[in-house]
Design a protein around this motif. Structure first.
Motif, PDB file in Angstrom:
ATOM      1  N   GLU A 254       5.171 -15.403  -4.033  1.00  0.00           N
ATOM      2  CA  GLU A 254       3.833 -16.001  -4.123  1.00  0.00           C
ATOM      3  C   GLU A 254       3.874 -17.461  -3.678  1.00  0.00           C
ATOM      4  O   GLU A 254       4.662 -18.249  -4.184  1.00  0.00           O
TER       5      GLU A 254
ATOM      6  N   ASN B 202      -2.275  -9.633  -2.418  1.00  0.00           N
ATOM      7  CA  ASN B 202      -1.210 -10.172  -1.576  1.00  0.00           C
ATOM      8  C   ASN B 202      -0.274  -9.060  -1.080  1.00  0.00           C
ATOM      9  O   ASN B 202       0.081  -8.991   0.099  1.00  0.00           O
ATOM     10  N   ILE B 203       0.096  -8.156  -1.988  1.00  0.00           N
ATOM     11  CA  ILE B 203       1.015  -7.056  -1.660  1.00  0.00           C
ATOM     12  C   ILE B 203       0.364  -6.108  -0.649  1.00  0.00           C
ATOM     13  O   ILE B 203       0.959  -5.748   0.368  1.00  0.00           O
TER      14      ILE B 203
ATOM     15  N   GLN C 247      12.168  -5.139  -1.090  1.00  0.00           N
ATOM     16  CA  GLN C 247      11.420  -6.111  -0.285  1.00  0.00           C
ATOM     17  C   GLN C 247      10.838  -7.131  -1.266  1.00  0.00           C
ATOM     18  O   GLN C 247      10.598  -6.795  -2.427  1.00  0.00           O
TER      19      GLN C 247
ATOM     20  N   ILE D 134       7.889 -10.098  -2.232  1.00  0.00           N
ATOM     21  CA  ILE D 134       6.649 -10.845  -2.013  1.00  0.00           C
ATOM     22  C   ILE D 134       6.801 -12.109  -2.846  1.00  0.00           C
ATOM     23  O   ILE D 134       6.874 -12.039  -4.082  1.00  0.00           O
TER      24      ILE D 134
ATOM     25  N   THR E 211      -1.999  -6.669   1.427  1.00  0.00           N
ATOM     26  CA  THR E 211      -2.191  -7.347   2.706  1.00  0.00           C
ATOM     27  C   THR E 211      -0.883  -7.389   3.499  1.00  0.00           C
ATOM     28  O   THR E 211      -0.880  -7.235   4.720  1.00  0.00           O
ATOM     29  N   ASN E 212       0.233  -7.562   2.787  1.00  0.00           N
ATOM     30  CA  ASN E 212       1.534  -7.690   3.451  1.00  0.00           C
ATOM     31  C   ASN E 212       2.204  -6.365   3.805  1.00  0.00           C
ATOM     32  O   ASN E 212       3.191  -6.353   4.532  1.00  0.00           O
ATOM     33  N   PHE E 213       1.681  -5.258   3.260  1.00  0.00           N
ATOM     34  CA  PHE E 213       2.258  -3.943   3.563  1.00  0.00           C
ATOM     35  C   PHE E 213       1.158  -3.010   4.077  1.00  0.00           C
ATOM     36  O   PHE E 213       0.769  -2.052   3.407  1.00  0.00           O
TER      37      PHE E 213
END
Length: 196
Positions: A68, A81-82, A64, A66, A84-86
């Protein structure tokens, strides 16, 4: 409990002069050593965090991504960021893409320290912590978010606010050698020949 394997590969490589994660070591691009160590421990999903200008240079299918939106913000920003996205992942094993001696045994050792009492599991040598070869639990997200909002960049500042399990490693362990400049390859070739 879901545990993701994350390779941080979005750095500028400013001291190196070109994207170092694609340099070959033992026949493989540098980032691949980190990815394989995570893969061999069945961590899912496998995530590569990078930026749009680098993504096309990777030859990965079963990962997967991410990407930026604001590149080169540093590892704390990337971790936030990671996470939050998973939202379904409980633990994130985060490894930098420039550590040629990271291997499956190291990852396996670190995984044995997972415990609900901790927000992070960090390797510690006498003189330094290794926050970019470490485990972070979802419970670290609120603190990470707070620091990002304050425009703070330091992983050390994050660790000071978490419940951390520090795992001791030898001061001269080759596991944590990382490539920042062309000269660092001399260190790796010495270690490699000593290990053969």
């Amino acid at each position: 409990m879901k545990m993701a394997g994350v390779v941080l590969a979005g750095g500028q490589s400013s001291r190196y002069g070109q994207p170092k994660m694609f340099e070959l070591f033992a026949g493989l691009p540098l980032y691949k050593h980190s990815l394989i160590a995570l893969q061999k421990n069945q961590l899912q999903p496998l995530i590569i965090a990078t930026n749009a200008s680098l993504q096309s240079k990777f030859v990965e299918e079963n990962v997967q991504w991410i990407i930026e939106k604001q590149p080169h913000q540093g590892p704390l920003f990337a971790l936030h960021n990671i996470m939050t996205n998973f939202p379904e992942v409980e633990w994130f094993f985060v490894i930098a893409s420039d550590m040629p001696f990271i291997n499956a045994e190291f990852v396996q050792t670190m995984l044995t320290f997972i415990d609900d009492r901790y927000d992070a599991i960090i390797p510690k040598q006498v003189s330094r912590l290794q926050p970019l070869a470490a485990l972070y639990r979802r419970s670290a997200l609120p603190k990470a978010q707070q620091l990002v909002q304050q425009n703070k960049r330091s992983m050390k500042v994050l660790l000071e606010q978490l419940q951390v399990c520090y795992v001791p490693f030898e001061e001269d362990s080759s596991t944590f050698i990382n490539i920042n400049s062309q000269q660092d390859w001399l260190q790796t070739s010495e270690r490699k020949s000593n290990n053969e």
